[in-house]
Enzyme design. Structure first.
Site, PDB file in Angstrom:
ATOM      1  CG  ASP A  70      -0.194  -0.018   2.539  1.00 55.87           C
ATOM      2  OD1 ASP A  70       0.832  -0.726   2.617  1.00 55.87           O
ATOM      3  OD2 ASP A  70      -0.638   0.649   3.506  1.00 55.87           O
ATOM      4  CD  GLU A 130       4.523   0.585   6.571  1.00 48.99           C
ATOM      5  OE1 GLU A 130       5.367   0.965   7.398  1.00 48.99           O
ATOM      6  OE2 GLU A 130       4.021   1.346   5.702  1.00 48.99           O
TER       7      GLU A 130
END
Length: 363
Positions: A70, A130
């Site tokens: 991400d 994350e």
């Protein structure tokens, strides 16, 4: 494909944390095609998945190469955000440094090794979410899905090995007052003024934290910050509520609730009505200087291992049993902003570092 072409394809996928990460994982699987490894998907939330790709002989992996799938959001006016643009030795785009450059370098490195005859297996891991709290890595730890002996996490470190960082913790403080007309303050109680009393107490808490030091870090103690404050309805109304966050970055080994406990003591001493709500508790971690993965990355890069202030998935790979270190192309100070870039020479150098690391621990 070249490592630049891999990165260009990754940047073109909008993988902001608010979106499902499956499209990014599908691209990674395409780029892993032909390596002959084994794919596993590990669900870690609605529309969120971790990818694990095993290569080499059967058995627990001796090495994990890890990157997150991400990115943070980007300015809609930034034309290069999803269109990798190269100029003056840099590649610009969202995630180019954090952390798609590292992912591209890992996959390119995998294409430059031959697992035939390896003594030990490895796993490539692409985690979810994350950027909003290491959620994919935390779920991996909770479920115990993999237990590598060593791990390398591809965050942007300018190719300097990072063996540790502080934790990240936060509470929300909600101060309760009593609303009244500002012309009659004796009829109310200002939550904003009460919050100010607590903030003065927080200064003493911050000063007290300097008594416990770890010289591996700069500054060497747990730091504390109040970044925002909100309260009241209008200038002529006694504020009935005031809210502010308290964040602290604990040195490894220190209780994650230490600041919470000291803040609670401040509340009790002050007589202020306030509620503390836990928001986040991420531990710090410090891998030993003589750990094989730290020694190897220092040797192969020519840089002594350092520590940093920002957080990574390092504590969770360590929790899974891996001696872990962070290293990747790009500078964290260039991440999370319009104009994010990765130096192309670092991108190419990262491929070789990861390739040699795979051979060092798997052959």
């Amino acid at each position: 494909m070249t490592v630049r072409e891999r990165l260009r394809a990754m940047v073109a996928v909008d993988s902001v944390s608010s979106r499902p990460n499956r499209p990014m994982l599908e691209l990674l699987v395409q780029q892993l095609d032909g390596l002959g490894g084994r794919i596993e998907f590990h669900a870690c939330g609605p529309d969120k998945t971790n990818l694990l790709y095993y290569l080499g002989p059967d058995g627990p992996p001796r090495l994990a190469l890890v990157g997150h799938s991400d990115t943070v959001p980007y300015d809609a006016q930034w034309a290069e955000a999803l269109c990798l643009t190269e100029r003056e030795g840099r590649a610009y785009g969202r995630g180019s440094a954090d952390t798609k450059g590292g992912l591209a370098a890992i996959i390119e490195a995998l294409h430059r090794v031959d697992p035939k005859g390896w003594q030990h297996p490895m796993v490539f891991v692409a985690t979810a979410d994350e950027e909003i709290g290491c959620l994919g890595a935390k779920r991996m730890l909770a479920d115990g899905v993999v237990h590598p002996t060593h791990a390398v996490i591809a965050e942007p470190t300018s190719l300097v090995p990072i063996r540790g960082h502080k934790g990240y913790c936060a509470d929300e403080v909600r101060v309760r007052g009593r609303e009244a007309h500002s012309a009659y303050p004796h009829l109310g109680r200002s939550a904003i003024l009460d919050a100010g009393r607590l903030l003065v107490g927080l200064e003493s808490v911050a000063d007290g934290l300097q008594a416990d030091v770890d010289p591996s870090f700069d500054p060497p103690w747990t730091t504390l910050n109040v970044g925002t404050i909100q309260g009241g309805k209008a200038r002529n109304v006694i504020a009935g509520e005031c809210v502010f966050p308290v964040e602290w970055r604990p040195i490894p080994g220190q209780s994650l609730d230490l600041v919470h406990e000291r803040l609670q003591a401040c509340v009790e001493r002050s007589g202020v009505q306030a509620e503390l709500t836990e928001v986040r508790r991420d531990p710090g971690v410090l891998t030993a200087l003589d750990a094989p993965i730290v020694q190897w990355l220092s040797e192969v890069t020519g840089h002594a291992a350092e520590t940093v202030a920002f957080g990574t998935e390092l504590p969770y790979l360590t929790g899974l049993g891996a001696e872990s270190c962070v290293i990747g192309p790009g500078d964290i100070r260039e991440a999370h902003r319009t104009g994010e870039f990765v130096p192309l020479d670092e991108l190419e150098a990262a491929v070789e570092i990861y390739r040699r690391t795979i051979l060092r621990f798997c052959q």
